[in-house]
Design a protein around this motif. Structure first.
Motif, short mmCIF file in Angstrom:
data_model
loop_
_atom_site.label_atom_id
_atom_site.label_comp_id
_atom_site.label_asym_id
_atom_site.label_seq_id
_atom_site.Cartn_x
_atom_site.Cartn_y
_atom_site.Cartn_z
N PHE A 163 -1.16 2.16 1.19
CA PHE A 163 -1.11 0.85 1.82
C PHE A 163 0.12 0.12 1.31
CE2 PHE A 163 -3.64 0.07 -2.02
CZ PHE A 163 -2.97 -1.01 -2.58
N PHE A 164 0.62 -0.81 2.11
CA PHE A 164 1.67 -1.71 1.67
C PHE A 164 1.02 -3.06 1.41
CE2 PHE A 164 4.74 -5.11 2.61
CZ PHE A 164 5.72 -4.80 1.68
N GLY A 165 1.06 -3.50 0.16
CA GLY A 165 0.53 -4.81 -0.21
C GLY A 165 1.66 -5.80 -0.31
N ASP A 174 -0.66 5.00 -8.26
CA ASP A 174 0.68 5.31 -7.78
C ASP A 174 1.36 4.10 -7.15
OD1 ASP A 174 2.84 6.98 -7.50
OD2 ASP A 174 2.17 7.88 -5.63
N GLY A 175 1.15 2.91 -7.76
CA GLY A 175 1.79 1.70 -7.25
C GLY A 175 3.29 1.74 -7.46
N LEU A 231 4.31 -3.83 -2.61
CA LEU A 231 3.90 -2.67 -3.40
C LEU A 231 3.18 -1.68 -2.50
CD1 LEU A 231 3.77 -2.11 -6.60
CD2 LEU A 231 1.35 -2.65 -6.32
N VAL A 232 3.54 -0.42 -2.59
CA VAL A 232 2.74 0.62 -1.95
C VAL A 232 1.88 1.26 -3.04
CG1 VAL A 232 4.24 1.12 0.01
CG2 VAL A 232 4.61 2.33 -2.14
N ALA A 233 0.66 1.64 -2.67
CA ALA A 233 -0.23 2.33 -3.60
C ALA A 233 -1.06 3.32 -2.80
CB ALA A 233 -1.11 1.35 -4.35
N ALA A 234 -1.48 4.37 -3.48
CA ALA A 234 -2.21 5.46 -2.83
C ALA A 234 -3.64 5.07 -2.51
CB ALA A 234 -2.20 6.68 -3.74
N VAL A 235 -4.14 5.64 -1.43
CA VAL A 235 -5.55 5.54 -1.04
C VAL A 235 -6.11 6.96 -1.23
CG1 VAL A 235 -7.19 4.94 0.77
CG2 VAL A 235 -5.00 3.72 0.60
N ASP A 256 10.10 1.00 9.48
CA ASP A 256 10.43 -0.29 8.89
C ASP A 256 9.99 -0.44 7.43
OD1 ASP A 256 7.88 -0.14 9.95
OD2 ASP A 256 7.98 -2.02 11.05
N ILE A 257 9.47 0.62 6.82
CA ILE A 257 9.02 0.58 5.43
C ILE A 257 9.95 1.45 4.57
CG2 ILE A 257 7.31 2.42 5.80
CD1 ILE A 257 6.66 -0.48 3.44
N TYR A 258 10.40 0.88 3.45
CA TYR A 258 11.31 1.60 2.56
C TYR A 258 10.66 1.71 1.18
CZ TYR A 258 14.50 0.75 6.32
OH TYR A 258 15.08 0.72 7.56
N HIS A 259 10.61 2.95 0.67
CA HIS A 259 9.96 3.23 -0.60
C HIS A 259 10.54 4.53 -1.15
CE1 HIS A 259 7.84 6.20 1.80
NE2 HIS A 259 7.44 5.23 2.61
N ASP A 260 10.11 4.90 -2.35
CA ASP A 260 10.60 6.14 -2.95
C ASP A 260 9.55 7.25 -2.91
OD1 ASP A 260 8.82 5.32 -4.89
OD2 ASP A 260 10.26 5.39 -6.54
N LEU A 261 8.61 7.15 -2.00
CA LEU A 261 7.57 8.17 -1.84
C LEU A 261 8.14 9.38 -1.10
CD1 LEU A 261 4.71 5.80 -0.66
CD2 LEU A 261 4.92 6.84 -2.93
N HIS A 262 7.40 10.47 -1.11
CA HIS A 262 7.82 11.67 -0.38
C HIS A 262 7.74 11.42 1.12
CE1 HIS A 262 3.49 12.22 0.04
NE2 HIS A 262 3.42 12.00 -1.26
#
Length: 188
Positions: A6-8, A22-23, A59-63, A86-92
């Motif tokens: 999720f994106f918080g 994994d935040g 913040l993105v975090a795992a569900v 439209d979401i930018y993060h360092d996840l796979h």
């Protein structure tokens, strides 16, 4: 198999309010935060809306196990929306990210619903922890809908996930609110 996140952008940025793993910092491009009134509660909810310009940090975090049920209950009044480009993060690359927003059909047309100060405190504390003072300032700058009352409930917090703030954190919140078109009111 895709990993679900999720994106918080509000209270979910404050990791003291949840235990999702994994935040990581993330940015949502072309959206802004907004305070929204809804028939579900007497106080405003923090939501997001697509604007096409600007960006908001969060913040993105795992569900884990794609078990959205508990998070959906926490976010009652919101609907999940899948995010794509439209979401930018360092996840796979396989990460699938969703964001919660108050649906337009569930918003008050003429909205003056008050905001709980304890809610603002939780959000700002999260941004201070993740992004520092500049990030907290950016929260205020990238949020619409401030022209409404703010209920000063710090002495007896009404927000269900309220947190204790340091004197410095409270002062920072108060300084930013003083620059906005809000009216601080005592609790009823």
């Amino acid at each position: 198999m895709h990993a679900h996140y999720f994106f918080g952008y509000g209270s979910l940025v404050n990791q003291r309010t949840h235990s999702y793993p994994d935040g990581r910092k993330a940015r949502l491009q072309g959206w802004r935060r907004v305070w929204r009134g809804t028939p579900l509660a007497p106080q405003a909810f923090l939501s997001v809306h697509r604007t096409g310009t600007g960006a908001i940090d969060g913040l993105v975090a795992a569900v884990p196990g794609q078990d959205w049920e508990a998070l959906d209950r926490r976010e009652t009044g919101y609907r999940r929306h899948a995010l794509r480009d439209d979401i930018y993060h360092d996840l796979h690359a396989e990460a699938q990210v969703q964001v919660y927003a108050v649906p337009p059909a569930d918003q008050h047309a003429q909205d003056a619903s008050p905001i709980l100060l304890s809610y603002i405190d939780v959000v700002v504390q999260g941004f201070l922890t993740q992004y520092g003072e500049d990030g907290a300032a950016a929260f205020f700058d990238s949020t619409d809908g401030w022209a409404r009352p703010v209920i000063d409930d710090r002495a007896a917090p009404r927000y269900p996930r309220h947190q204790t703030l340091s004197a410095a954190e409270r002062a920072l919140v108060d300084r930013h609110l003083a620059a906005l078109p809000v009216t601080l009111t005592p609790p009823d």
